[in-house]
Enzyme design. Structure first.
Site, PDB file in Angstrom:
ATOM      1  N   GLY A  83       0.776  -1.232   0.000  1.00 52.09           N
ATOM      2  CA  GLY A  83       0.000   0.000   0.000  1.00 52.09           C
ATOM      3  C   GLY A  83       0.811   1.287   0.000  1.00 52.09           C
ATOM      4  O   GLY A  83       0.351   2.304   0.514  1.00 52.09           O
TER       5      GLY A  83
ATOM      6  N   ASN B 295       1.400   3.117  -2.585  1.00 51.82           N
ATOM      7  CA  ASN B 295       0.653   4.074  -3.415  1.00 51.82           C
ATOM      8  C   ASN B 295      -0.555   4.621  -2.667  1.00 51.82           C
ATOM      9  O   ASN B 295      -0.880   5.801  -2.794  1.00 51.82           O
ATOM     10  CB  ASN B 295       0.242   3.433  -4.741  1.00 51.82           C
ATOM     11  CG  ASN B 295       1.382   3.429  -5.736  1.00 51.82           C
ATOM     12  OD1 ASN B 295       1.732   4.479  -6.283  1.00 51.82           O
ATOM     13  ND2 ASN B 295       1.992   2.274  -5.926  1.00 51.82           N
TER      14      ASN B 295
ATOM     15  N   MET C  40      -4.578  -6.852  -7.126  1.00 49.24           N
ATOM     16  CA  MET C  40      -4.178  -8.028  -7.899  1.00 49.24           C
ATOM     17  C   MET C  40      -5.331  -8.989  -8.234  1.00 49.24           C
ATOM     18  O   MET C  40      -5.090 -10.043  -8.809  1.00 49.24           O
ATOM     19  CB  MET C  40      -3.063  -8.782  -7.156  1.00 49.24           C
ATOM     20  CG  MET C  40      -1.795  -7.962  -6.965  1.00 49.24           C
ATOM     21  SD  MET C  40      -1.071  -7.373  -8.523  1.00 49.24           S
ATOM     22  CE  MET C  40       0.186  -6.218  -7.933  1.00 49.24           C
TER      23      MET C  40
ATOM     24  N   ASN D  91      -5.908   3.069 -12.888  1.00 46.11           N
ATOM     25  CA  ASN D  91      -4.921   2.083 -12.435  1.00 46.11           C
ATOM     26  C   ASN D  91      -3.532   2.682 -12.541  1.00 46.11           C
ATOM     27  O   ASN D  91      -3.261   3.482 -13.440  1.00 46.11           O
ATOM     28  CB  ASN D  91      -5.010   0.838 -13.341  1.00 46.11           C
ATOM     29  CG  ASN D  91      -4.012  -0.237 -12.969  1.00 46.11           C
ATOM     30  OD1 ASN D  91      -3.884  -0.623 -11.794  1.00 46.11           O
ATOM     31  ND2 ASN D  91      -3.276  -0.738 -13.946  1.00 46.11           N
TER      32      ASN D  91
ATOM     33  N   HIS E  30       0.360   1.571 -13.184  1.00 45.98           N
ATOM     34  CA  HIS E  30       1.159   0.441 -13.677  1.00 45.98           C
ATOM     35  C   HIS E  30       2.630   0.852 -13.672  1.00 45.98           C
ATOM     36  O   HIS E  30       2.972   1.950 -14.137  1.00 45.98           O
ATOM     37  CB  HIS E  30       0.717   0.043 -15.087  1.00 45.98           C
ATOM     38  CG  HIS E  30       1.475  -1.130 -15.605  1.00 45.98           C
ATOM     39  ND1 HIS E  30       1.198  -2.427 -15.202  1.00 45.98           N
ATOM     40  CD2 HIS E  30       2.546  -1.216 -16.419  1.00 45.98           C
ATOM     41  CE1 HIS E  30       2.058  -3.249 -15.777  1.00 45.98           C
ATOM     42  NE2 HIS E  30       2.891  -2.536 -16.514  1.00 45.98           N
TER      43      HIS E  30
ATOM     44  N   GLU F 232     -11.586  -2.778 -20.932  1.00 50.66           N
ATOM     45  CA  GLU F 232     -11.612  -4.246 -20.956  1.00 50.66           C
ATOM     46  C   GLU F 232     -10.270  -4.848 -21.372  1.00 50.66           C
ATOM     47  O   GLU F 232     -10.047  -6.035 -21.194  1.00 50.66           O
ATOM     48  CB  GLU F 232     -12.711  -4.759 -21.895  1.00 50.66           C
ATOM     49  CG  GLU F 232     -14.112  -4.570 -21.351  1.00 50.66           C
ATOM     50  CD  GLU F 232     -14.821  -3.379 -21.974  1.00 50.66           C
ATOM     51  OE1 GLU F 232     -14.153  -2.337 -22.212  1.00 50.66           O
ATOM     52  OE2 GLU F 232     -16.032  -3.488 -22.218  1.00 50.66           O
TER      53      GLU F 232
ATOM     54  N   ASP G   3      -4.344  -3.294 -19.059  1.00 52.63           N
ATOM     55  CA  ASP G   3      -3.378  -2.180 -19.180  1.00 52.63           C
ATOM     56  C   ASP G   3      -3.522  -1.425 -20.496  1.00 52.63           C
ATOM     57  O   ASP G   3      -2.580  -0.750 -20.939  1.00 52.63           O
ATOM     58  CB  ASP G   3      -1.922  -2.668 -19.025  1.00 52.63           C
ATOM     59  CG  ASP G   3      -1.658  -3.256 -17.642  1.00 52.63           C
ATOM     60  OD1 ASP G   3      -2.267  -2.780 -16.667  1.00 52.63           O
ATOM     61  OD2 ASP G   3      -0.846  -4.196 -17.545  1.00 52.63           O
TER      62      ASP G   3
ATOM     63  N   ALA H 259       8.278   8.142  -9.643  1.00 52.86           N
ATOM     64  CA  ALA H 259       7.153   8.240 -10.589  1.00 52.86           C
ATOM     65  C   ALA H 259       5.803   7.922  -9.941  1.00 52.86           C
ATOM     66  O   ALA H 259       4.944   8.790  -9.845  1.00 52.86           O
ATOM     67  CB  ALA H 259       7.403   7.322 -11.784  1.00 52.86           C
ATOM     68  N   GLU H 260       5.625   6.695  -9.454  1.00 54.71           N
ATOM     69  CA  GLU H 260       4.279   6.280  -9.036  1.00 54.71           C
ATOM     70  C   GLU H 260       3.677   7.173  -7.965  1.00 54.71           C
ATOM     71  O   GLU H 260       2.525   7.603  -8.071  1.00 54.71           O
ATOM     72  CB  GLU H 260       4.323   4.834  -8.508  1.00 54.71           C
ATOM     73  CG  GLU H 260       4.684   3.819  -9.560  1.00 54.71           C
ATOM     74  CD  GLU H 260       4.568   2.396  -9.049  1.00 54.71           C
ATOM     75  OE1 GLU H 260       3.562   2.041  -8.436  1.00 54.71           O
ATOM     76  OE2 GLU H 260       5.511   1.608  -9.264  1.00 54.71           O
TER      77      GLU H 260
HETATM   78  C1  GAR Z   1       3.035  -0.913  -7.515  1.00 58.45           C
HETATM   79  O1  GAR Z   1       4.338  -0.885  -8.028  1.00 58.45           O
HETATM   80  C2  GAR Z   1       2.025  -0.871  -8.637  1.00 58.45           C
HETATM   81  O2  GAR Z   1       2.424  -0.045  -9.694  1.00 58.45           O
HETATM   82  C3  GAR Z   1       1.996  -2.308  -9.040  1.00 58.45           C
HETATM   83  O3  GAR Z   1       2.006  -3.019  -7.821  1.00 58.45           O
HETATM   84  C4  GAR Z   1       2.737  -2.267  -6.854  1.00 58.45           C
HETATM   85  C5  GAR Z   1       1.917  -2.122  -5.593  1.00 58.45           C
HETATM   86  O4  GAR Z   1       2.677  -1.541  -4.577  1.00 58.45           O
HETATM   87  N1  GAR Z   1       0.854  -2.602  -9.837  1.00 58.45           N
HETATM   88  C6  GAR Z   1       0.874  -3.451 -10.863  1.00 58.45           C
HETATM   89  O5  GAR Z   1       1.856  -4.090 -11.168  1.00 58.45           O
HETATM   90  C7  GAR Z   1      -0.433  -3.553 -11.629  1.00 58.45           C
HETATM   91  N2  GAR Z   1      -0.251  -4.251 -12.863  1.00 58.45           N
HETATM   92  P1  GAR Z   1       1.998  -0.841  -3.311  1.00 58.45           P
HETATM   93  O6  GAR Z   1       1.035  -1.863  -2.699  1.00 58.45           O
HETATM   94  O7  GAR Z   1       3.148  -0.552  -2.395  1.00 58.45           O
HETATM   95  O8  GAR Z   1       1.286   0.398  -3.785  1.00 58.45           O
END
Ligand code: GAR
Length: 208
Positions: free
Chosen positions: A12, A14, A91, A108, A110, A148, A151, A180-181
């Protein structure tokens, strides 16, 4: 104020970036109304509780059919009056039925520059393993609307991150998150909540 649901499955970080942005007044026009986890005990749930955000757990396997799971998910979202769904490391597969119901209202994050290293099977560390295996010099993260196609939805924001020669999947993952994220996800959510995003011909237009 738009109501946001954040869907999580793991650590978590993000979600934490969104919570921190909200506390700093950087999510303009929106508030996190609930956090929904795909399994119990994940650390993201603790982050939500510490921030005083209501939590729900919906485990796919506990529902006999996809339709039952969909109904539980939609029921939860409607109970909180959710306007925007944010998938933050979620997930569990979301059915086309739910995706269509929330067209242009579900986003989302990615951990790559889509269309590289995305689609079926590309999630979490696997994305960074693939980037290192290919030897790319630049990777990054993408926030997009969910459609649908896995990504494949309209891209809202992207940010590039340099790959270092001695990176491991773990060090690269961390740098992509930090640089980035954790930046573009709160930015995209805030833009959405201010009504600044328009989707036209599968492209996202951002109002100045
Ligand atoms: C993040 O890096 C996110 O971008 C990725 O899972 C991680 C979750 O981390 N998502 C994917 O790969 C989706 N296809 P977090 O639980 O620390 O946010």
């Amino acid at each position: 104020m738009l109501k946001i649901a954040v869907l999580v499955s793991g650590g978590g970080t993000n979600l934490q970036a969104l919570i921190d942005a909200q506390k700093a007044g950087q999510i303009v026009g929106g508030e996190i109304a609930c956090v929904i986890a795909s399994k119990p005990g994940v650390y993201a749930l603790e982050r939500a509780s510490k921030a005083g955000i209501p939590t729900e757990v919906l485990v796919r396997k506990e529902y006999p059919t996809m339709e039952d799971y969909d109904n539980a998910l939609i029921g939860t979202l409607e109970r909180y009056g959710i306007d925007l769904i944010v998938l933050a490391g979620f997930m569990t597969i979301i059915s086309d039925h739910v995706i269509r119901k929330y067209t242009n209202r579900m986003i989302n994050i990615h951990p790559s520059l889509i269309p590289s290293f995305c689609g079926e099977g590309f999630y979490g560390l696997r994305v960074h393993e693939a980037a290192l295996q290919k030897g790319v010099k630049v990777t990054g993260a993408t926030v997009h609307f969910v459609n649908e196609i896995c990504d494949g939805g309209p891209i809202i924001l992207q940010k590039a991150v340099a790959v270092e020669q001695d990176d491991t999947p773990e060090t690269l993952q961390r740098r992509v998150m930090e640089q980035a994220e954790w930046k573009i996800l709160p930015q995209a959510v805030s833009l959405y909540c201010q009504g600044k995003l328009t989707v036209k011909d599968d492209h996202v237009l951002i109002a100045k």
